[in-house]
Design a protein around this motif. Structure first.
Motif, PDB file in Angstrom:
ATOM      1  N   GLU A  18       0.833  -1.201   0.000  1.00 35.61           N
ATOM      2  CA  GLU A  18       0.000   0.000   0.000  1.00 35.61           C
ATOM      3  C   GLU A  18       0.870   1.254   0.000  1.00 35.61           C
ATOM      4  OE1 GLU A  18      -2.664  -0.273   3.320  1.00 35.61           O
ATOM      5  OE2 GLU A  18      -3.835  -1.887   2.418  1.00 35.61           O
ATOM      6  N   VAL A  54       3.373   9.879  -9.520  1.00 33.90           N
ATOM      7  CA  VAL A  54       2.649  10.177 -10.760  1.00 33.90           C
ATOM      8  C   VAL A  54       1.955  11.528 -10.633  1.00 33.90           C
ATOM      9  CG1 VAL A  54       0.670   9.455 -12.167  1.00 33.90           C
ATOM     10  CG2 VAL A  54       2.379   7.771 -11.453  1.00 33.90           C
ATOM     11  N   GLU A  55       1.322  11.748  -9.477  1.00 28.22           N
ATOM     12  CA  GLU A  55       0.621  13.016  -9.268  1.00 28.22           C
ATOM     13  C   GLU A  55       1.601  14.184  -9.283  1.00 28.22           C
ATOM     14  OE1 GLU A  55      -2.149  15.091  -5.852  1.00 28.22           O
ATOM     15  OE2 GLU A  55      -2.118  12.906  -5.995  1.00 28.22           O
ATOM     16  N   ALA A 101       2.327   1.621  -3.393  1.00 30.87           N
ATOM     17  CA  ALA A 101       1.309   2.090  -4.337  1.00 30.87           C
ATOM     18  C   ALA A 101       1.037   3.576  -4.125  1.00 30.87           C
ATOM     19  CB  ALA A 101       0.024   1.282  -4.168  1.00 30.87           C
ATOM     20  N   LYS A 102       0.927   3.999  -2.867  1.00 30.12           N
ATOM     21  CA  LYS A 102       0.701   5.422  -2.594  1.00 30.12           C
ATOM     22  C   LYS A 102       1.897   6.258  -3.028  1.00 30.12           C
ATOM     23  CE  LYS A 102      -2.684   4.985   1.079  1.00 30.12           C
ATOM     24  NZ  LYS A 102      -3.060   5.327   2.442  1.00 30.12           N
ATOM     25  N   LYS A 103       3.089   5.704  -2.837  1.00 28.80           N
ATOM     26  CA  LYS A 103       4.303   6.418  -3.249  1.00 28.80           C
ATOM     27  C   LYS A 103       4.311   6.593  -4.766  1.00 28.80           C
ATOM     28  CE  LYS A 103       9.325   5.980  -2.991  1.00 28.80           C
ATOM     29  NZ  LYS A 103      10.433   5.122  -2.573  1.00 28.80           N
ATOM     30  N   GLU A 104       3.985   5.510  -5.479  1.00 31.04           N
ATOM     31  CA  GLU A 104       3.946   5.595  -6.942  1.00 31.04           C
ATOM     32  C   GLU A 104       2.847   6.546  -7.397  1.00 31.04           C
ATOM     33  OE1 GLU A 104       3.521   1.565  -8.237  1.00 31.04           O
ATOM     34  OE2 GLU A 104       5.581   1.030  -7.706  1.00 31.04           O
ATOM     35  N   GLU A 105       1.698   6.462  -6.715  1.00 28.98           N
ATOM     36  CA  GLU A 105       0.591   7.355  -7.055  1.00 28.98           C
ATOM     37  C   GLU A 105       0.988   8.810  -6.811  1.00 28.98           C
ATOM     38  OE1 GLU A 105      -3.631   8.147  -4.960  1.00 28.98           O
ATOM     39  OE2 GLU A 105      -3.304   6.058  -5.566  1.00 28.98           O
ATOM     40  N   ALA A 106       1.667   9.033  -5.686  1.00 28.65           N
ATOM     41  CA  ALA A 106       2.126  10.391  -5.380  1.00 28.65           C
ATOM     42  C   ALA A 106       3.164  10.850  -6.402  1.00 28.65           C
ATOM     43  CB  ALA A 106       2.705  10.444  -3.971  1.00 28.65           C
TER      44      ALA A 106
END
Length: 143
Positions: free
Chosen positions: A98, A108-109, A101-106
């Motif tokens: 998790e 990307v953002e 995933a949040k790190k990758e999402e961040a």
């Protein structure tokens, strides 16, 4: 000294008669009572030995059951610890996934925001460049 007259055989006869009477009245019942008491004591000793043997057997069985119970409890504890470690490892792996995933999402953002910011900056640079050119060269020359 000692006189051996006719009273000696009478006294001997009285002594023998007394011994026979005492034997019949006193010694025989006394011996019977002593024999019964000895038999009773032997019986009680035998009973106590049997009880002691049973008690030892029960104590050994209890110790065996106690050892088995301890072994089973140790196995249960070991299994519970293994399960707890497995659950903790799974929870840690899930949390790491998790977090990743949040790190990758961040990331990307952040990349999107960076691109958007760069786009806005480019537009502002273009606008400012035009304004500077217009001020330097005049609005008629810049189009």
């Amino acid at each position: 000294m000692f006189d051996f007259d006719a009273t000696l055989p009478v006294m001997a006869l009285q002594f023998i008669l007394l011994a026979v009477i005492l034997n019949g009245i006193f010694y025989t019942p006394l011996n019977k009572a002593l024999d019964e008491r000895a038999d009773y004591i032997r019986q009680k000793e035998t009973d106590e030995k049997e009880r002691l043997a049973k008690a030892k057997e029960l104590a050994q069985e209890y110790e065996k059951q106690l050892a088995d119970a301890r072994k089973q409890s140790q196995e249960v504890i070991a299994a519970a610890q293994a399960d707890a470690q497995k659950i903790a490892a799974e929870a840690l792996a899930k949390a790491q996934k998790e977090a990743q995933a949040k790190k990758e999402e961040a990331a990307v953002e952040i990349a999107q925001q960076r691109q958007a910011a760069l786009g806005v900056l480019e537009q502002q640079v273009d606008v400012l460049s035009r304004q500077i050119l217009e001020k330097l060269l005049g609005p008629e020359l810049v189009k």
